[in-house]
Design a protein around this motif. Structure first.
Motif, PDB file in Angstrom:
ATOM      1  N   LEU A  70      20.291 -17.899  34.026  1.00 18.74           N
ATOM      2  CA  LEU A  70      19.970 -16.489  34.297  1.00 18.74           C
ATOM      3  C   LEU A  70      18.620 -16.349  34.999  1.00 18.74           C
ATOM      4  N   THR A  71      17.655 -17.173  34.623  1.00 19.10           N
ATOM      5  CA  THR A  71      16.335 -17.130  35.246  1.00 19.10           C
ATOM      6  C   THR A  71      16.461 -17.266  36.763  1.00 19.10           C
ATOM      7  N   GLN A  72      17.274 -18.208  37.201  1.00 16.30           N
ATOM      8  CA  GLN A  72      17.457 -18.429  38.640  1.00 16.30           C
ATOM      9  C   GLN A  72      18.348 -17.357  39.264  1.00 16.30           C
ATOM     10  N   THR A  73      19.454 -17.060  38.632  1.00 11.15           N
ATOM     11  CA  THR A  73      20.436 -16.134  39.193  1.00 11.15           C
ATOM     12  C   THR A  73      19.882 -14.723  39.326  1.00 11.15           C
ATOM     13  N   MET A  74      19.172 -14.267  38.330  1.00  8.65           N
ATOM     14  CA  MET A  74      18.704 -12.879  38.337  1.00  8.65           C
ATOM     15  C   MET A  74      17.563 -12.638  39.323  1.00  8.65           C
ATOM     16  N   GLU A  75      17.023 -13.714  39.926  1.00  6.01           N
ATOM     17  CA  GLU A  75      16.046 -13.512  41.001  1.00  6.01           C
ATOM     18  C   GLU A  75      16.672 -12.783  42.178  1.00  6.01           C
ATOM     19  N   LEU A  76      17.990 -12.876  42.326  1.00  6.09           N
ATOM     20  CA  LEU A  76      18.699 -12.154  43.383  1.00  6.09           C
ATOM     21  C   LEU A  76      18.684 -10.650  43.165  1.00  6.09           C
ATOM     22  N   PHE A  77      18.462 -10.244  41.910  1.00  2.50           N
ATOM     23  CA  PHE A  77      18.543  -8.828  41.536  1.00  2.50           C
ATOM     24  C   PHE A  77      17.284  -8.413  40.767  1.00  2.50           C
ATOM     25  N   PRO A  78      16.219  -8.042  41.475  1.00  2.00           N
ATOM     26  CA  PRO A  78      14.988  -7.682  40.761  1.00  2.00           C
ATOM     27  C   PRO A  78      15.118  -6.391  39.952  1.00  2.00           C
ATOM     28  N   MET A  79      16.097  -5.554  40.286  1.00  2.43           N
ATOM     29  CA  MET A  79      16.327  -4.331  39.515  1.00  2.43           C
ATOM     30  C   MET A  79      17.676  -4.463  38.826  1.00  2.43           C
ATOM     31  N   ARG A  80      17.642  -4.370  37.475  1.00  5.45           N
ATOM     32  CA  ARG A  80      18.859  -4.445  36.669  1.00  5.45           C
ATOM     33  C   ARG A  80      18.774  -3.393  35.580  1.00  5.45           C
ATOM     34  N   GLN A  81      19.922  -2.827  35.251  1.00  5.37           N
ATOM     35  CA  GLN A  81      19.919  -1.844  34.176  1.00  5.37           C
ATOM     36  C   GLN A  81      21.278  -1.849  33.474  1.00  5.37           C
ATOM     37  N   HIS A  82      21.375  -2.605  32.390  1.00  4.59           N
ATOM     38  CA  HIS A  82      22.606  -2.626  31.595  1.00  4.59           C
ATOM     39  C   HIS A  82      22.746  -1.314  30.841  1.00  4.59           C
ATOM     40  N   LEU A  83      23.908  -0.758  30.908  1.00  2.43           N
ATOM     41  CA  LEU A  83      24.250   0.404  30.088  1.00  2.43           C
ATOM     42  C   LEU A  83      25.400  -0.055  29.200  1.00  2.43           C
ATOM     43  N   ILE A  84      25.127  -0.258  27.924  1.00  4.19           N
ATOM     44  CA  ILE A  84      26.119  -0.769  26.984  1.00  4.19           C
ATOM     45  C   ILE A  84      26.553   0.390  26.095  1.00  4.19           C
ATOM     46  N   VAL A  85      27.841   0.738  26.189  1.00  3.54           N
ATOM     47  CA  VAL A  85      28.347   1.944  25.536  1.00  3.54           C
ATOM     48  C   VAL A  85      29.632   1.643  24.767  1.00  3.54           C
ATOM     49  N   ASN A  86      30.133   2.657  24.068  1.00  2.00           N
ATOM     50  CA  ASN A  86      31.393   2.567  23.321  1.00  2.00           C
ATOM     51  C   ASN A  86      31.392   1.356  22.385  1.00  2.00           C
ATOM     52  N   ARG A  87      30.334   1.239  21.622  1.00  2.00           N
ATOM     53  CA  ARG A  87      30.172   0.086  20.728  1.00  2.00           C
ATOM     54  C   ARG A  87      31.071   0.230  19.511  1.00  2.00           C
ATOM     55  N   GLN A  88      31.927  -0.750  19.308  1.00  2.00           N
ATOM     56  CA  GLN A  88      32.764  -0.830  18.115  1.00  2.00           C
ATOM     57  C   GLN A  88      32.224  -1.966  17.266  1.00  2.00           C
ATOM     58  N   VAL A  89      31.814  -1.651  16.051  1.00  2.00           N
ATOM     59  CA  VAL A  89      31.215  -2.645  15.163  1.00  2.00           C
ATOM     60  C   VAL A  89      32.141  -2.868  13.974  1.00  2.00           C
ATOM     61  N   ARG A  90      32.398  -4.136  13.687  1.00  2.00           N
ATOM     62  CA  ARG A  90      33.195  -4.516  12.522  1.00  2.00           C
ATOM     63  C   ARG A  90      32.402  -5.559  11.733  1.00  2.00           C
ATOM     64  N   PHE A  91      32.193  -5.269  10.466  1.00  2.00           N
ATOM     65  CA  PHE A  91      31.496  -6.217   9.603  1.00  2.00           C
ATOM     66  C   PHE A  91      32.525  -7.076   8.872  1.00  2.00           C
ATOM     67  N   GLY A  92      32.137  -8.308   8.567  1.00  2.00           N
ATOM     68  CA  GLY A  92      33.051  -9.209   7.883  1.00  2.00           C
ATOM     69  C   GLY A  92      32.329 -10.169   6.975  1.00  2.00           C
ATOM     70  N   PRO A  93      33.092 -10.983   6.272  1.00  2.00           N
ATOM     71  CA  PRO A  93      32.506 -11.918   5.306  1.00  2.00           C
ATOM     72  C   PRO A  93      32.129 -13.255   5.932  1.00  2.00           C
ATOM     73  N   LEU A  94      31.156 -13.874   5.352  1.00  2.00           N
ATOM     74  CA  LEU A  94      30.780 -15.252   5.656  1.00  2.00           C
ATOM     75  C   LEU A  94      30.651 -15.934   4.301  1.00  2.00           C
ATOM     76  N   GLU A  95      31.472 -16.933   4.075  1.00  2.00           N
ATOM     77  CA  GLU A  95      31.467 -17.626   2.787  1.00  2.00           C
ATOM     78  C   GLU A  95      31.636 -16.651   1.620  1.00  2.00           C
ATOM     79  N   HIS A  96      32.548 -15.707   1.785  1.00  2.00           N
ATOM     80  CA  HIS A  96      32.959 -14.760   0.748  1.00  2.00           C
ATOM     81  C   HIS A  96      31.894 -13.720   0.387  1.00  2.00           C
ATOM     82  N   ASP A  97      30.850 -13.576   1.147  1.00  2.00           N
ATOM     83  CA  ASP A  97      29.862 -12.523   0.913  1.00  2.00           C
ATOM     84  C   ASP A  97      30.066 -11.452   1.974  1.00  2.00           C
ATOM     85  N   THR A  98      30.354 -10.263   1.565  1.00  2.00           N
ATOM     86  CA  THR A  98      30.654  -9.179   2.498  1.00  2.00           C
ATOM     87  C   THR A  98      29.441  -8.827   3.344  1.00  2.00           C
TER      88      THR A  98
END
Length: 167
Positions: A70-98
């Motif tokens: 990314l360090t090299q690739t993003m030099e092509l694009f000095p201006m970037r603006q991610h817009l991250i929307v419509n976030r769906q979040v699901r929680f789950g267990p790891l080793e049986h702990d919710t």
């Protein structure tokens, strides 16, 4: 009959707090990429965290390797603006702990400006959009990314400017 309301309220509050922390991590991800802060980017991942940008023409690998790309690739694009929307979040267990894991699916639109242009109205932009799949895990340092997978669904690139035909 025992009153379960205080316990239910604590669980709901913990879920809200986790949701806010997860949301903050996703925002930190977008800001790190947009600002080119690759140290911060690497710090958002677990030690075995991976990212997959192949659908957008990139690479798949561990967070350190991908940050170097990314360090090299993003030099092509000095201006970037991610817009991250419509976030769906699901929680789950790891080793049986919710609640020790989370999956986030979120849509994105990512306008970028090519390097070397004057920034005027005729500057060509590159815009892409799609969906992220984030896998997170709770660590001793808080929520961290275990994996990021990009599913680019569309892009709009500048077209070569056509000069009018001579008459």
């Amino acid at each position: 009959m025992a009153n379960t309301e205080p316990m239910t309220q604590r669980v709901e509050l913990a879920t809200v707090m986790d949701r806010l922390a997860v949301d903050g991590l996703i925002t930190d991800y977008a800001v790190a990429v947009d600002d080119g802060d690759w140290e911060a980017y690497r710090g958002l991942f677990t030690s075995d965290g991976r990212a997959d940008y192949r659908s957008a023409g990139g690479i798949e690998g561990d967070a350190k390797e991908v940050a170097e790309w990314l360090t090299q690739t993003m030099e092509l694009f000095p201006m970037r603006q991610h817009l991250i929307v419509n976030r769906q979040v699901r929680f789950g267990p790891l080793e049986h702990d919710t609640g020790d894991t989370a999956q986030v699916r979120a849509d994105y639109v990512n306008p970028m400006r090519f390097a070397g242009h004057d920034g005027g109205d005729t500057t060509p932009d590159f815009v892409c959009g799609g969906r992220y799949d984030f896998a997170l895990v709770r660590t001793d340092s808080g929520w961290r990314l275990r994996s990021v997978v990009v599913d680019e669904k569309w892009r709009r690139a500048p077209q070569a400017r056509q000069e009018p035909a001579a008459t």
